[in-house]
Design an enzyme around this catalytic site. Structure first.
Site, PDB file in Angstrom:
ATOM      1  N   HIS A   1      -9.217  -3.539  -1.833  1.00 25.74           N
ATOM      2  CA  HIS A   1      -8.167  -2.818  -1.103  1.00 25.74           C
ATOM      3  C   HIS A   1      -8.468  -1.318  -1.086  1.00 25.74           C
ATOM      4  O   HIS A   1      -8.421  -0.681  -0.027  1.00 25.74           O
ATOM      5  CB  HIS A   1      -6.809  -3.090  -1.758  1.00 25.74           C
ATOM      6  CG  HIS A   1      -5.685  -2.332  -1.144  1.00 25.74           C
ATOM      7  ND1 HIS A   1      -4.737  -2.926  -0.351  1.00 25.74           N
ATOM      8  CD2 HIS A   1      -5.342  -1.007  -1.204  1.00 25.74           C
ATOM      9  CE1 HIS A   1      -3.865  -2.009   0.059  1.00 25.74           C
ATOM     10  NE2 HIS A   1      -4.217  -0.840  -0.458  1.00 25.74           N
ATOM     11  N   GLU A   2      -8.772  -0.759  -2.255  1.00 23.16           N
ATOM     12  CA  GLU A   2      -9.026   0.684  -2.325  1.00 23.16           C
ATOM     13  C   GLU A   2     -10.289   1.066  -1.564  1.00 23.16           C
ATOM     14  O   GLU A   2     -10.321   2.084  -0.874  1.00 23.16           O
ATOM     15  CB  GLU A   2      -9.098   1.156  -3.779  1.00 23.16           C
ATOM     16  CG  GLU A   2      -7.796   1.015  -4.541  1.00 23.16           C
ATOM     17  CD  GLU A   2      -6.573   1.536  -3.803  1.00 23.16           C
ATOM     18  OE1 GLU A   2      -6.680   2.551  -3.077  1.00 23.16           O
ATOM     19  OE2 GLU A   2      -5.496   0.932  -3.941  1.00 23.16           O
TER      20      GLU A   2
ATOM     21  N   CYS B   1       0.852  -1.190   0.000  1.00 25.33           N
ATOM     22  CA  CYS B   1       0.000   0.000   0.000  1.00 25.33           C
ATOM     23  C   CYS B   1       0.886   1.236   0.000  1.00 25.33           C
ATOM     24  O   CYS B   1       1.893   1.276   0.717  1.00 25.33           O
ATOM     25  CB  CYS B   1      -0.905  -0.008   1.231  1.00 25.33           C
ATOM     26  SG  CYS B   1      -2.029   1.394   1.329  1.00 25.33           S
TER      27      CYS B   1
ATOM     28  N   HIS C   1     -10.080   1.703   2.167  1.00 27.21           N
ATOM     29  CA  HIS C   1      -9.657   3.039   2.605  1.00 27.21           C
ATOM     30  C   HIS C   1     -10.859   3.940   2.908  1.00 27.21           C
ATOM     31  O   HIS C   1     -10.758   4.858   3.710  1.00 27.21           O
ATOM     32  CB  HIS C   1      -8.775   3.703   1.549  1.00 27.21           C
ATOM     33  CG  HIS C   1      -7.392   3.154   1.491  1.00 27.21           C
ATOM     34  ND1 HIS C   1      -6.471   3.325   2.498  1.00 27.21           N
ATOM     35  CD2 HIS C   1      -6.764   2.422   0.537  1.00 27.21           C
ATOM     36  CE1 HIS C   1      -5.333   2.735   2.170  1.00 27.21           C
ATOM     37  NE2 HIS C   1      -5.486   2.172   0.983  1.00 27.21           N
TER      38      HIS C   1
END
Length: 185
Positions: free
Chosen positions: A149-150, A107, A153
């Site tokens: 994953h994004e 990341c 956030h």
């Protein structure tokens, strides 16, 4: 072009819940997207979320048009801007079970480290493009991993929070010496 500073793990802004975008096709939204894409490209990232540059909105960008130096073996993922995303895990087409798969992730907000992270192997993601037009795609493998994953956030999660086995977490330069010159080191 406006390359922004990417926040690092430990910054409390990375742990906040991002707010939905309520107005599309605005100058501010287009500027944010340009900043995200420019910053992602400059860092050789596979994706970037608005909270990583300190903006509390549900906007992510991801994709690679060529092999990514941080993930040289990964397939190409189409460049995408996704606003107000929703992820739905899907079963495998023939098996009927929702499958998780562990694989290595890094990341831009956690530089120099990699960890094995469980993710759903096949997902449907919905949301909007910058103009408010709907996006609805079903993807699997690396593409699904990048989207999850994004989108993490946007809910204040960094991938180390998902690592289950910390013997599978460490410095990229030790775990993958061939990637030692990648930008996240």
């Amino acid at each position: 072009m406006s390359v922004k500073t990417i926040l690092k793990m430990g910054d409390p802004r990375l742990l906040r819940m991002a707010q939905p975008v309520t107005r599309f096709d605005t100058d501010d939204l287009h500027l944010l997207i340009t900043d995200l894409l420019d910053t992602m490209r400059a860092a050789d990232g596979a994706g970037l979320a608005a909270p990583q540059i300190g903006v509390d909105l549900q906007v992510v960008v991801f994709g690679t048009n060529a092999p990514n130096p941080r993930y040289p073996e990964a397939p190409i993922v189409p460049r995408t801007v996704l606003v107000n995303p929703v992820i739905t895990p899907l079963p495998e087409v023939d098996g009927g079970l929702v499958r998780e798969e562990e694989d290595w992730e890094g990341c831009l907000s956690v530089p120099g480290l990699r960890g094995k992270v469980p993710r759903f192997w096949r997902i449907r993601y919905t949301g909007f493009d910058p103009f408010g037009d709907p996006i609805d795609l079903t993807v699997e493998g690396f593409h699904a991993r990048v989207v999850q994953h994004e989108c993490d956030h946007l809910i204040g999660k960094l991938y180390p929070m998902r690592v289950r086995d910390f013997s599978q977490f460490g410095f990229t330069s030790v775990l993958f010496p061939e990637l030692a010159d990648s930008p996240d080191d």
